[in-house]
Design a protein around this motif. Structure first.
Motif, PDB file in Angstrom:
ATOM      1  N   TYR A   1      -2.863  10.226  -9.844  1.00 21.07           N
ATOM      2  CA  TYR A   1      -2.410  10.217  -8.468  1.00 21.07           C
ATOM      3  C   TYR A   1      -2.550   8.921  -7.919  1.00 21.07           C
ATOM      4  CZ  TYR A   1      -1.323  15.233  -8.496  1.00 21.07           C
ATOM      5  OH  TYR A   1      -0.652  16.291  -8.541  1.00 21.07           O
ATOM      6  N   ASP A   2      -3.203   8.103  -7.951  1.00 16.74           N
ATOM      7  CA  ASP A   2      -3.275   6.889  -7.625  1.00 16.74           C
ATOM      8  C   ASP A   2      -1.854   5.881  -7.962  1.00 16.74           C
ATOM      9  OD1 ASP A   2      -5.674   7.005  -6.278  1.00 16.74           O
ATOM     10  OD2 ASP A   2      -6.853   5.856  -8.193  1.00 16.74           O
ATOM     11  N   LEU A   3      -1.559   6.113  -8.991  1.00 19.13           N
ATOM     12  CA  LEU A   3      -0.526   5.497  -9.603  1.00 19.13           C
ATOM     13  C   LEU A   3       0.883   6.285  -9.267  1.00 19.13           C
ATOM     14  CD1 LEU A   3      -1.514   5.213 -13.376  1.00 19.13           C
ATOM     15  CD2 LEU A   3      -1.167   3.495 -11.822  1.00 19.13           C
ATOM     16  N   LEU A   4       0.851   7.407  -8.884  1.00 25.14           N
ATOM     17  CA  LEU A   4       1.991   8.427  -8.461  1.00 25.14           C
ATOM     18  C   LEU A   4       2.054   8.356  -6.767  1.00 25.14           C
ATOM     19  CD1 LEU A   4       4.388  10.174  -9.124  1.00 25.14           C
ATOM     20  CD2 LEU A   4       2.601  12.039  -8.662  1.00 25.14           C
TER      21      LEU A   4
ATOM     22  N   ILE B   1      -7.828  15.833  13.708  1.00 24.72           N
ATOM     23  CA  ILE B   1      -7.409  16.455  12.604  1.00 24.72           C
ATOM     24  C   ILE B   1      -7.885  15.561  11.379  1.00 24.72           C
ATOM     25  CG2 ILE B   1      -5.511  17.894  13.240  1.00 24.72           C
ATOM     26  CD1 ILE B   1      -3.618  15.408  12.683  1.00 24.72           C
ATOM     27  N   THR B   2      -8.236  15.979  10.437  1.00 19.70           N
ATOM     28  CA  THR B   2      -8.889  15.144   9.002  1.00 19.70           C
ATOM     29  C   THR B   2      -8.301  15.532   7.720  1.00 19.70           C
ATOM     30  OG1 THR B   2     -11.087  14.973  10.244  1.00 19.70           O
ATOM     31  CG2 THR B   2     -11.034  14.677   7.884  1.00 19.70           C
ATOM     32  N   GLY B   3      -7.939  14.510   7.037  1.00 10.81           N
ATOM     33  CA  GLY B   3      -7.436  14.813   5.748  1.00 10.81           C
ATOM     34  C   GLY B   3      -8.300  14.351   4.791  1.00 10.81           C
ATOM     35  N   VAL B   4      -8.745  15.186   3.594  1.00 12.23           N
ATOM     36  CA  VAL B   4      -9.634  14.774   2.658  1.00 12.23           C
ATOM     37  C   VAL B   4      -8.987  14.938   1.182  1.00 12.23           C
ATOM     38  CG1 VAL B   4     -10.721  16.977   2.358  1.00 12.23           C
ATOM     39  CG2 VAL B   4     -12.197  15.268   1.660  1.00 12.23           C
ATOM     40  N   ASP B   5      -9.249  13.909   0.407  1.00  9.91           N
ATOM     41  CA  ASP B   5      -8.542  13.726  -0.914  1.00  9.91           C
ATOM     42  C   ASP B   5      -9.428  12.801  -1.760  1.00  9.91           C
ATOM     43  OD1 ASP B   5      -5.556  14.728  -1.953  1.00  9.91           O
ATOM     44  OD2 ASP B   5      -6.358  13.082  -3.100  1.00  9.91           O
ATOM     45  N   PHE B   6      -9.579  13.000  -3.170  1.00  6.75           N
ATOM     46  CA  PHE B   6     -10.254  12.150  -3.720  1.00  6.75           C
ATOM     47  C   PHE B   6      -9.460  10.858  -4.405  1.00  6.75           C
ATOM     48  CE2 PHE B   6     -10.009  13.999  -8.642  1.00  6.75           C
ATOM     49  CZ  PHE B   6      -8.623  13.978  -8.610  1.00  6.75           C
ATOM     50  N   SER B   7      -8.153  10.797  -4.212  1.00  9.68           N
ATOM     51  CA  SER B   7      -7.525  10.003  -4.579  1.00  9.68           C
ATOM     52  C   SER B   7      -7.194   8.624  -3.546  1.00  9.68           C
ATOM     53  CB  SER B   7      -6.071  10.353  -5.112  1.00  9.68           C
ATOM     54  OG  SER B   7      -5.163   9.042  -5.041  1.00  9.68           O
ATOM     55  N   ALA B   8      -7.825   7.612  -3.802  1.00  9.09           N
ATOM     56  CA  ALA B   8      -7.869   6.403  -2.923  1.00  9.09           C
ATOM     57  C   ALA B   8      -5.954   6.126  -2.384  1.00  9.09           C
ATOM     58  CB  ALA B   8      -8.398   5.169  -3.362  1.00  9.09           C
ATOM     59  N   GLY B   9      -5.383   6.090  -3.646  1.00  7.30           N
ATOM     60  CA  GLY B   9      -3.903   5.693  -3.339  1.00  7.30           C
ATOM     61  C   GLY B   9      -3.211   6.708  -2.771  1.00  7.30           C
ATOM     62  N   MET B  10      -3.253   8.034  -2.907  1.00  9.84           N
ATOM     63  CA  MET B  10      -2.817   8.867  -1.924  1.00  9.84           C
ATOM     64  C   MET B  10      -3.154   8.895  -0.384  1.00  9.84           C
ATOM     65  SD  MET B  10      -0.858  10.669  -3.980  1.00  9.84           S
ATOM     66  CE  MET B  10      -0.628  12.501  -3.646  1.00  9.84           C
ATOM     67  N   LEU B  11      -4.618   8.609  -0.235  1.00  7.18           N
ATOM     68  CA  LEU B  11      -5.006   8.452   1.219  1.00  7.18           C
ATOM     69  C   LEU B  11      -4.724   7.248   1.859  1.00  7.18           C
ATOM     70  CD1 LEU B  11      -8.876   9.425   0.549  1.00  7.18           C
ATOM     71  CD2 LEU B  11      -7.194  10.651   1.973  1.00  7.18           C
ATOM     72  N   GLU B  12      -4.281   6.260   1.077  1.00 11.05           N
ATOM     73  CA  GLU B  12      -3.645   4.909   1.551  1.00 11.05           C
ATOM     74  C   GLU B  12      -2.269   5.404   2.095  1.00 11.05           C
ATOM     75  OE1 GLU B  12      -2.243   0.599   0.315  1.00 11.05           O
ATOM     76  OE2 GLU B  12      -3.389   1.790  -1.300  1.00 11.05           O
ATOM     77  N   GLN B  13      -1.479   5.935   1.521  1.00  7.52           N
ATOM     78  CA  GLN B  13      -0.187   6.496   1.680  1.00  7.52           C
ATOM     79  C   GLN B  13      -0.230   7.436   3.204  1.00  7.52           C
ATOM     80  OE1 GLN B  13       2.742   5.165   0.155  1.00  7.52           O
ATOM     81  NE2 GLN B  13       1.307   4.114  -0.871  1.00  7.52           N
ATOM     82  N   ALA B  14      -1.215   8.211   2.771  1.00 11.36           N
ATOM     83  CA  ALA B  14      -1.244   9.154   3.976  1.00 11.36           C
ATOM     84  C   ALA B  14      -1.837   8.256   5.459  1.00 11.36           C
ATOM     85  CB  ALA B  14      -2.456  10.255   3.823  1.00 11.36           C
ATOM     86  N   ARG B  15      -2.678   7.414   5.319  1.00 10.75           N
ATOM     87  CA  ARG B  15      -2.986   6.857   6.419  1.00 10.75           C
ATOM     88  C   ARG B  15      -2.089   5.925   7.025  1.00 10.75           C
ATOM     89  NH1 ARG B  15      -6.936   4.578   3.900  1.00 10.75           N
ATOM     90  NH2 ARG B  15      -8.576   5.942   4.603  1.00 10.75           N
TER      91      ARG B  15
ATOM     92  N   GLY C   1      -3.282  14.523  -0.127  1.00 11.02           N
ATOM     93  CA  GLY C   1      -2.498  14.094  -0.671  1.00 11.02           C
ATOM     94  C   GLY C   1      -1.970  12.997   0.152  1.00 11.02           C
ATOM     95  N   THR C   2      -0.521  12.849   0.412  1.00 13.17           N
ATOM     96  CA  THR C   2      -0.091  11.777   1.134  1.00 13.17           C
ATOM     97  C   THR C   2      -0.002  12.373   2.679  1.00 13.17           C
ATOM     98  OG1 THR C   2       2.171  12.554   0.544  1.00 13.17           O
ATOM     99  CG2 THR C   2       1.272  10.609  -0.763  1.00 13.17           C
ATOM    100  N   GLY C   3      -0.411  13.488   2.973  1.00 11.53           N
ATOM    101  CA  GLY C   3      -0.562  13.918   4.253  1.00 11.53           C
ATOM    102  C   GLY C   3       0.243  14.756   4.808  1.00 11.53           C
TER     103      GLY C   3
END
Length: 240
Positions: A24-27, A81-95, A65-67
């Motif tokens: 998911y980091d890659l995707l 509101i808070t989002g939680v995910d274990f993929s740093a890549g997905m959180l970067e997109q969400a942020r 995921g991407t939020g």
């Protein structure tokens, strides 16, 4: 693949032979241009149904995921509101898409919250948890909610045996089982491991009171049953 902005077949293959987190980091940069993102119709139907139960104060998107699910929380929550995910890549997109939200990197099987939220949602994530892992997921959400809080997520009806979707999801799950039998690390993603009765039983075992209203706006199957239901799992106001 899927669209000009989506991942190529080669990129998907690399992701599929990675761990779930690395995959998911890659995707992540192209995730919103794939069919794996929850459709806006499902998000909108969930938001409309929850609006009749709210407003809520604090909201949590589990496996955000991407939020995309944050649009649901923003429409019904009046505090943070808070989002939680274990993929740093997905959180970067969400942020980058929702800079005003709070983002937490954590494993959903060990959520780091205690009685902090009034509403928790999740979209398209159950397939990433084996049936034996669902109790830890649901118990963590239960702890994260305040008494009276709700955990909500849509769950689709199984496709008819004669449909293309039935055979496509069956084939996908079989391919993933073969992949995980011969390749490490595993990539857990299955479409057919979270039937409604089993999910309802696990939520009840975690302490929730569960109802399953139909999301009628998403249509009906040929037998008249709803295509999709919204799981509403409420933590009792006096959980002790």
């Amino acid at each position: 693949m899927f669209s000009p902005q989506g991942p190529s077949l080669r990129e998907l293959c690399v992701q599929a032979f990675s761990s779930v987190e690395r995959g998911y980091d890659l995707l992540a940069p192209k995730f919103d241009h794939t069919p794996f993102r929850t459709p806006d119709s499902y998000l909108g139907a969930s938001a409309d149904a929850l609006s009749e139960l709210g407003p809520f104060d604090r909201g949590l998107d589990v496996c955000c995921g991407t939020g995309a699910g944050l649009m649901v929380l923003k429409s019904v929550c009046r505090a943070g509101i808070t989002g939680v995910d274990f993929s740093a890549g997905m959180l970067e997109q969400a942020r980058s898409a929702q800079p005003d939200a709070t983002w937490v990197q954590a494993d959903a099987r060990a959520l780091p919250f205690s009685e902090h939220f009034d509403l928790a949602v999740s979209f398209g994530a159950l397939g990433h948890f084996l049936p034996t892992e669902r109790p830890a997921l649901f118990e963590g959400v239960y702890r994260a909610l305040r008494p009276g809080g709700i955990f909500a997520f849509p769950i689709g009806a199984p496709p008819p045996l004669t449909s293309t979707a039935h055979w496509a999801t069956l084939g996908f799950d079989l391919a993933m089982r073969v992949r995980n039998a011969v390749w490490r690390p595993p990539f857990v993603m299955y479409y057919r491991t979270s039937p409604l009765p089993a999910v309802r039983d696990d939520l009840t075992a975690a302490g929730f009171t569960v109802t399953t209203p139909a999301l009628t706006v998403l249509g009906q199957r040929r037998d008249g049953s709803p295509r999709c239901r919204l799981i509403l799992a409420r933590k009792p106001t006096d959980p002790h």
